[in-house]
Design an enzyme around this catalytic site. Structure first.
Site, PDB file in Angstrom:
ATOM      1  N   HIS A 309      -2.440  -0.685   0.451  1.00 16.49           N
ATOM      2  CA  HIS A 309      -2.840  -1.315   1.697  1.00 16.49           C
ATOM      3  C   HIS A 309      -2.673  -0.321   2.821  1.00 16.49           C
ATOM      4  O   HIS A 309      -1.725   0.461   2.806  1.00 16.49           O
ATOM      5  CB  HIS A 309      -1.989  -2.575   1.970  1.00 16.49           C
ATOM      6  CG  HIS A 309      -2.648  -3.490   2.944  1.00 16.49           C
ATOM      7  ND1 HIS A 309      -2.531  -3.326   4.305  1.00 16.49           N
ATOM      8  CD2 HIS A 309      -3.456  -4.565   2.757  1.00 16.49           C
ATOM      9  CE1 HIS A 309      -3.241  -4.263   4.904  1.00 16.49           C
ATOM     10  NE2 HIS A 309      -3.818  -5.028   4.002  1.00 16.49           N
ATOM     11  N   ASP A 367      -4.671  -9.677  -2.819  1.00 12.86           N
ATOM     12  CA  ASP A 367      -5.829  -9.903  -3.682  1.00 12.86           C
ATOM     13  C   ASP A 367      -5.555  -9.653  -5.152  1.00 12.86           C
ATOM     14  O   ASP A 367      -6.367 -10.000  -6.007  1.00 12.86           O
ATOM     15  CB  ASP A 367      -7.013  -9.059  -3.204  1.00 12.86           C
ATOM     16  CG  ASP A 367      -7.571  -9.613  -1.912  1.00 12.86           C
ATOM     17  OD1 ASP A 367      -7.473 -10.835  -1.747  1.00 12.86           O
ATOM     18  OD2 ASP A 367      -8.065  -8.844  -1.085  1.00 12.86           O
TER      19      ASP A 367
HETATM   20  N1  CMC Z   1      -5.311   3.110  -6.892  1.00 10.94           N
HETATM   21  C1  CMC Z   1      -5.092   4.434  -7.027  1.00 10.94           C
HETATM   22  N2  CMC Z   1      -4.856   5.264  -5.997  1.00 10.94           N
HETATM   23  C2  CMC Z   1      -4.851   4.730  -4.774  1.00 10.94           C
HETATM   24  C3  CMC Z   1      -5.067   3.353  -4.547  1.00 10.94           C
HETATM   25  C4  CMC Z   1      -5.309   2.544  -5.660  1.00 10.94           C
HETATM   26  N3  CMC Z   1      -5.526   1.242  -5.503  1.00 10.94           N
HETATM   27  N4  CMC Z   1      -5.014   3.102  -3.221  1.00 10.94           N
HETATM   28  C5  CMC Z   1      -4.766   4.287  -2.640  1.00 10.94           C
HETATM   29  N5  CMC Z   1      -4.664   5.259  -3.570  1.00 10.94           N
HETATM   30  C6  CMC Z   1      -4.352   6.673  -3.329  1.00 10.94           C
HETATM   31  C7  CMC Z   1      -5.565   7.411  -2.773  1.00 10.94           C
HETATM   32  O1  CMC Z   1      -6.333   7.985  -3.791  1.00 10.94           O
HETATM   33  C8  CMC Z   1      -4.911   8.430  -1.879  1.00 10.94           C
HETATM   34  O2  CMC Z   1      -4.472   9.487  -2.689  1.00 10.94           O
HETATM   35  P1  CMC Z   1      -4.434  10.995  -2.101  1.00 10.94           P
HETATM   36  O3  CMC Z   1      -3.372  10.978  -1.047  1.00 10.94           O
HETATM   37  O4  CMC Z   1      -4.058  11.810  -3.297  1.00 10.94           O
HETATM   38  O5  CMC Z   1      -5.793  11.286  -1.574  1.00 10.94           O
HETATM   39  C9  CMC Z   1      -3.684   7.705  -1.330  1.00 10.94           C
HETATM   40  O6  CMC Z   1      -3.358   6.711  -2.312  1.00 10.94           O
HETATM   41  C10 CMC Z   1      -3.904   7.036   0.008  1.00 10.94           C
HETATM   42  O7  CMC Z   1      -5.057   6.230  -0.110  1.00 10.94           O
HETATM   43  P2  CMC Z   1      -6.065   5.963   1.102  1.00 10.94           P
HETATM   44  O8  CMC Z   1      -7.380   5.528   0.568  1.00 10.94           O
HETATM   45  O9  CMC Z   1      -6.055   7.158   2.015  1.00 10.94           O
HETATM   46  O10 CMC Z   1      -5.309   4.792   1.822  1.00 10.94           O
HETATM   47  P3  CMC Z   1      -5.967   3.795   2.834  1.00 10.94           P
HETATM   48  O11 CMC Z   1      -4.871   3.274   3.651  1.00 10.94           O
HETATM   49  O12 CMC Z   1      -7.115   4.433   3.526  1.00 10.94           O
HETATM   50  O13 CMC Z   1      -6.594   2.684   1.856  1.00 10.94           O
HETATM   51  C11 CMC Z   1      -6.949   0.711   0.611  1.00 10.94           C
HETATM   52  C12 CMC Z   1      -6.094   1.419   1.677  1.00 10.94           C
HETATM   53  C13 CMC Z   1      -6.574  -0.760   0.554  1.00 10.94           C
HETATM   54  C14 CMC Z   1      -8.456   0.800   0.990  1.00 10.94           C
HETATM   55  C15 CMC Z   1      -6.695   1.413  -0.744  1.00 10.94           C
HETATM   56  O14 CMC Z   1      -5.328   1.329  -1.097  1.00 10.94           O
HETATM   57  C16 CMC Z   1      -7.566   0.839  -1.864  1.00 10.94           C
HETATM   58  O15 CMC Z   1      -8.709   1.282  -2.022  1.00 10.94           O
HETATM   59  N6  CMC Z   1      -7.035  -0.164  -2.653  1.00 10.94           N
HETATM   60  C17 CMC Z   1      -7.797  -0.805  -3.663  1.00 10.94           C
HETATM   61  C18 CMC Z   1      -8.705  -1.847  -3.022  1.00 10.94           C
HETATM   62  C19 CMC Z   1      -7.916  -3.070  -2.565  1.00 10.94           C
HETATM   63  O16 CMC Z   1      -7.096  -3.608  -3.290  1.00 10.94           O
HETATM   64  N7  CMC Z   1      -8.257  -3.547  -1.340  1.00 10.94           N
HETATM   65  C20 CMC Z   1      -7.662  -4.780  -0.815  1.00 10.94           C
HETATM   66  C21 CMC Z   1      -6.866  -4.559   0.427  1.00 10.94           C
HETATM   67  S1  CMC Z   1      -5.933  -6.049   0.815  1.00 10.94           S
HETATM   68  C22 CMC Z   1      -7.098  -7.143   1.354  1.00 10.94           C
HETATM   69  C23 CMC Z   1      -7.441  -6.962   2.773  1.00 10.94           C
HETATM   70  O17 CMC Z   1      -6.530  -6.979   3.630  1.00 10.94           O
HETATM   71  O18 CMC Z   1      -8.644  -6.831   3.038  1.00 10.94           O
END
Ligand code: CMC
Length: 433
Positions: A309, A367
């Protein structure tokens, strides 16, 4: 908002520090007010994805992602989920206080007055393909509501804003349920105002004319909890979309439709649908390791959906409550051994012990469990995001009202760091090589 200190920066080639006010809210990190930065220095800040930017001030929802705290109007989400129903939470988000018994009665009556949709709107549905995704239908139908309430679209009038909020909160379950019924080829059910909000939603989704339908109170309570937990979440992507659309003076129905469009994406509200699809794909626990490895592989774009998140870096308090609801619903239905639930628990355990997930502070989000609960309630995965949109509508409209009521409102207009070709002259076509 209070100004206590200032921040000083040496900008560009200047030896003289430029001073900016530091503003404090009632809780949470202070912010540096850089509204005069461009005028003072000719520079912009650069923060794609808003990693360090407070896009607005708000009195509605507070999140402390490190501590796993979520408050609506100051009340912890755990207490709201235990003591209140969704109608009370709607009243709270819109008005700032929880209702008394009398206030709640009047509020529920006001919502109930608007649960039906215009019969002409019902005819919109037959224009969609039967297999249309419910979110596609909702983006269109909710936006089209603006064509039905011309007389109440003066956004500078507080009474009009309140009426629009009531229309949206009241009609969303009906619009969502109709999208589902249309997929099934079933007749639409009119709302029953004698039922609670969640029961009525279930009635409109699940009742058929040929049989009696009585909503199961445990399942209705679970749906009510899903609605509470998803009701608002600070300045997330869809709420920011609603605010940005609304900042131009667009009508509330168009703004909420924009929010629905944003919510649809798999990184946001589409995650519960994607999470269930992922669990189905993993299929059995012997394959968990393979998927964990894929999630960790930087060359593979697979992510463990339902994990991670932007804000919660310790735990998502909504995930904890949803996990509880998951247990309640599955035991009520005698599904304690549900295959996907067991798989989800095992996947959660393995990921929580894995160095990659621990070091990146990736925990299950709401989720991860909400899809399993909804599936147990009999809701197909294509409807999950639509249920989320129904719940989030009250948050969107509360944030929209807060923004529009602000006399300092300015249209949202971000700037950019241009990386394209610098100025050049057009060469007439005959001379181009
Ligand atoms: N599985 C594997 N690696 C992950 C995941 C994951 N679910 N989420 C983040 N990472 C890694 C990502 O690859 C990155 O690695 P690196 O530093 O090596 O590049 C690091 O963790 C940071 O990720 P980010 O994408 O920069 O983090 P963010 O804050 O931009 O993204 C997120 C947050 C929710 C989009 C992401 O964690 C994700 O894609 N999760 C899966 C989708 C999900 O479950 N979304 C629902 C969010 S809750 C509902 C809502 O509030 O809408």
């Amino acid at each position: 908002m209070e100004q206590k200190r200032t921040a000083k920066f040496n900008l560009g080639n200047s030896d003289q520090p430029t001073e900016f006010p530091i503003l404090s809210g009632s809780m949470g990190p202070d912010v540096i007010d850089i509204r005069t930065l461009h005028a003072k220095s000719g520079m912009f800040t650069y923060d794609p994805g808003f990693l360090s930017t407070a896009s607005s001030s708000s009195e509605i929802t507070f999140i402390d992602g490190d501590k796993g705290i979520l408050l609506y109007r100051g009340y912890p989400i755990e207490q709201l989920a235990e003591h209140c129903d969704f109608m009370e939470v709607c009243y709270l988000l819109i008005n700032g206080e929880l209702p008394t018994v009398d206030q709640k009665v009047i509020f529920v009556e006001s919502i109930n007055e608007h649960t039906m949709v215009h019969e002409q709107l019902v005819r919109f549905y037959s224009g969609f393909r039967r297999d249309a995704h419910p979110m596609a239908v909702m983006v269109g139908v909710v936006g089209a509501l603006s064509a039905f309430y011309h007389e109440a679209l003066d956004i500078s009038d507080a009474a009009h804003r309140e009426l629009s909020a009531y229309h949206l909160i009241a009609k969303l379950p009906n619009i969502t349920a109709m999208a589902y019924k249309y997929n099934l080829g079933h007749p639409f059910n009119y709302p029953r105002n004698s039922l609670s909000y969640a029961e009525n939603f279930m009635h409109m989704m699940f009742a058929v004319p040929s049989e009696e339908y009585k909503p199961n109170p445990v399942l209705a309570r679970a749906l009510d909890r899903i609605l509470i937990l998803h009701a608002d979440h600070e300045q997330n992507a869809s709420t920011s979309t609603v605010r940005l659309a609304g900042s131009s003076g667009a009508n509330p129905f168009a703004c909420i439709s924009a929010g629905i469009a944003c919510l649809w994406g798999p990184a946001h509200g589409g995650a519960n649908e994607a999470c269930l699809a992922m669990l189905e794909e993993i299929r059995d626990d012997t394959r968990i390791g393979k998927y964990i490895d894929r999630a960790k592989d930087s060359k593979d774009d697979f992510r463990l959906v339902g994990f991670g998140h932007r804000v919660y870096k310790n735990f998502d308090p909504r995930a904890k409550l949803m996990r509880e609801t998951c247990h309640e619903v599955l035991s009520e239905l005698g599904l304690e051994n549900d295959r996907l639930f067991k798989l989800a628990l095992k996947l959660e355990r393995i990921a929580l012990e894995d160095e990659y997930f621990v070091s990146k502070k990736l925990y299950p989000n709401v989720d991860f469990y909400s899809g399993i609960v909804q599936r147990a309630l009999g809701i197909p995965s294509s409807m999950f995001t639509a249920i989320f949109a129904t719940a989030r509508t009250v948050g969107w409209i509360s944030q929209w009202i807060e923004m529009i009521s602000d006399t300092q409102l300015k249209i949202g207009r971000p700037r950019q760091l241009y990386t394209g070709v610098p100025t050049r002259a057009v060469v007439p076509i005959a001379q181009r090589k």
